[in-house]
Scaffold this motif. Sequence first.
Motif, PDB file in Angstrom:
ATOM      1  N   LEU A   1       0.839  -1.157   0.036  1.00 56.32           N
ATOM      2  CA  LEU A   1       0.002  -0.031   0.069  1.00 56.32           C
ATOM      3  C   LEU A   1       0.765   1.269   0.067  1.00 56.32           C
ATOM      4  O   LEU A   1       0.381   2.397  -0.829  1.00 56.32           O
ATOM      5  N   LEU A   2       1.882   1.214   0.814  1.00 55.75           N
ATOM      6  CA  LEU A   2       2.850   2.298   0.983  1.00 55.75           C
ATOM      7  C   LEU A   2       3.591   2.930  -0.267  1.00 55.75           C
ATOM      8  O   LEU A   2       3.837   3.900  -0.614  1.00 55.75           O
ATOM      9  N   GLU A   3       3.853   1.573  -0.969  1.00 53.61           N
ATOM     10  CA  GLU A   3       4.566   1.802  -2.143  1.00 53.61           C
ATOM     11  C   GLU A   3       3.912   2.721  -3.295  1.00 53.61           C
ATOM     12  O   GLU A   3       4.423   3.767  -3.939  1.00 53.61           O
ATOM     13  N   VAL A   4       2.838   2.370  -3.568  1.00 52.84           N
ATOM     14  CA  VAL A   4       1.618   3.102  -4.390  1.00 52.84           C
ATOM     15  C   VAL A   4       1.335   4.451  -3.636  1.00 52.84           C
ATOM     16  O   VAL A   4       1.510   5.451  -4.401  1.00 52.84           O
ATOM     17  N   ALA A   5       1.113   4.449  -2.319  1.00 51.84           N
ATOM     18  CA  ALA A   5       0.655   5.627  -1.757  1.00 51.84           C
ATOM     19  C   ALA A   5       2.033   6.818  -2.082  1.00 51.84           C
ATOM     20  O   ALA A   5       1.772   8.091  -2.149  1.00 51.84           O
ATOM     21  N   ARG A   6       3.018   6.318  -1.524  1.00 50.19           N
ATOM     22  CA  ARG A   6       4.251   7.379  -1.890  1.00 50.19           C
ATOM     23  C   ARG A   6       4.303   7.887  -3.345  1.00 50.19           C
ATOM     24  O   ARG A   6       4.664   8.931  -3.571  1.00 50.19           O
ATOM     25  N   ARG A   7       4.267   6.940  -4.226  1.00 55.56           N
ATOM     26  CA  ARG A   7       4.145   7.235  -5.690  1.00 55.56           C
ATOM     27  C   ARG A   7       3.224   8.184  -5.996  1.00 55.56           C
ATOM     28  O   ARG A   7       3.463   9.214  -7.027  1.00 55.56           O
ATOM     29  N   TYR A   8       1.809   8.260  -5.275  1.00 57.30           N
ATOM     30  CA  TYR A   8       1.021   9.144  -5.583  1.00 57.30           C
ATOM     31  C   TYR A   8       0.744  10.577  -4.775  1.00 57.30           C
ATOM     32  O   TYR A   8       0.016  11.248  -4.497  1.00 57.30           O
ATOM     33  N   ASP A   9       1.967  10.484  -3.772  1.00 61.81           N
ATOM     34  CA  ASP A   9       2.265  11.931  -2.867  1.00 61.81           C
ATOM     35  C   ASP A   9       1.174  11.779  -1.798  1.00 61.81           C
ATOM     36  O   ASP A   9       0.530  12.812  -1.414  1.00 61.81           O
ATOM     37  N   VAL A  10       0.728  10.811  -1.441  1.00 61.36           N
ATOM     38  CA  VAL A  10      -0.200  10.691  -0.153  1.00 61.36           C
ATOM     39  C   VAL A  10       0.489  10.903   1.007  1.00 61.36           C
ATOM     40  O   VAL A  10       1.668  10.296   1.241  1.00 61.36           O
ATOM     41  N   PRO A  11       0.104  11.635   1.925  1.00 63.92           N
ATOM     42  CA  PRO A  11       0.871  11.784   3.068  1.00 63.92           C
ATOM     43  C   PRO A  11       0.766  10.722   4.024  1.00 63.92           C
ATOM     44  O   PRO A  11      -0.184   9.859   4.028  1.00 63.92           O
ATOM     45  N   VAL A  12       1.977  10.280   4.674  1.00 64.18           N
ATOM     46  CA  VAL A  12       2.041   9.123   5.439  1.00 64.18           C
ATOM     47  C   VAL A  12       2.723   9.507   6.775  1.00 64.18           C
ATOM     48  O   VAL A  12       3.612  10.186   7.042  1.00 64.18           O
ATOM     49  N   ALA A  13       1.942   9.008   7.741  1.00 63.58           N
ATOM     50  CA  ALA A  13       2.338   9.312   9.210  1.00 63.58           C
ATOM     51  C   ALA A  13       2.585   8.060  10.096  1.00 63.58           C
ATOM     52  O   ALA A  13       1.627   7.236   9.857  1.00 63.58           O
ATOM     53  N   SER A  14       3.818   7.383  10.500  1.00 71.32           N
ATOM     54  CA  SER A  14       4.081   6.458  11.188  1.00 71.32           C
ATOM     55  C   SER A  14       4.454   6.825  12.754  1.00 71.32           C
ATOM     56  O   SER A  14       4.736   7.768  13.021  1.00 71.32           O
ATOM     57  N   CYS A  15       4.275   5.904  13.563  1.00 71.52           N
ATOM     58  CA  CYS A  15       4.608   6.136  15.047  1.00 71.52           C
ATOM     59  C   CYS A  15       5.189   4.729  15.572  1.00 71.52           C
ATOM     60  O   CYS A  15       4.898   3.588  14.905  1.00 71.52           O
ATOM     61  N   TYR A  16       5.996   4.732  16.632  1.00 67.88           N
ATOM     62  CA  TYR A  16       6.556   3.677  17.242  1.00 67.88           C
ATOM     63  C   TYR A  16       6.232   4.165  18.926  1.00 67.88           C
ATOM     64  O   TYR A  16       5.869   5.165  19.164  1.00 67.88           O
ATOM     65  N   THR A  17       6.313   3.042  19.504  1.00 68.00           N
ATOM     66  CA  THR A  17       5.872   3.358  21.171  1.00 68.00           C
ATOM     67  C   THR A  17       7.173   3.001  21.854  1.00 68.00           C
ATOM     68  O   THR A  17       7.894   2.237  21.673  1.00 68.00           O
ATOM     69  N   SER A  18       7.622   4.039  22.715  1.00 67.38           N
ATOM     70  CA  SER A  18       8.929   4.222  23.485  1.00 67.38           C
ATOM     71  C   SER A  18       8.899   5.093  24.587  1.00 67.38           C
ATOM     72  O   SER A  18       8.033   6.043  24.586  1.00 67.38           O
TER      73      SER A  18
END
Length: 211
Positions: free
Chosen positions: A55-72
């Motif tokens: 999903l992200l490979e396509v989304a980044r190609r289409y310039d869709v904003p992506v926010a990731s998180c980790y817990t720490s």
Amino acid sequence: MSDDYSNRSYGEIPVGFGDKPGIVVVDFQVGFTDPQYPLGGAPLVMRAVENTARLLEVARRYDVPVASCYTSYMNEREMPYWKITAVRDTFRDDHPSIALDPRIHQPGYDVVVCKKGPSIFFQTGVADFFAKERVDTVIVTGCNTSGCIRASAIDAFSHRYRTIVPEDCVGDIEEGPHHDNLRDIGRRYVDVTNLETVLGQLETWRQRNAH
């Protein structure tokens, strides 16, 4: 099976896909995706990592904003009252389990936040980032379905986003809680769908906005 919920109109109105998508990737840190760690390697989570990477490979190609998180956390004093020993022992700022899985992370593109509670939106800048990007539809991916995915989906709903959860892009330790929680939030707050449907929605959005 009882259909009392449907008799009371639960799930009757679809959320739908709006004008601008954004994607959240919740806790695909190696502590959940690498079997060497006590919380890592659950089969549903591993499936979700692979599908989210597509999903992200396509989304980044289409310039869709992506926010990731980790817990720490800095130390146990900073933590909420987690009832999970493995979280208390490994989700520390100096522990290798907090690193984002490289299959889903693209440095320089993804906005990355460290979260302290279950939801990616709780006291982070993700909602502000999406406001700047004029996002109105949030696609929720990550783990675990019954915990941080449920919390993030409900917060997305509470922020008035159209919220989409592709079933095969989220995962949990056991199938029962995975499906039970998706069914429950699908009655109330979100559209539960799958990767192929979301990819089709992104393609339709890209064509509609092509210049």
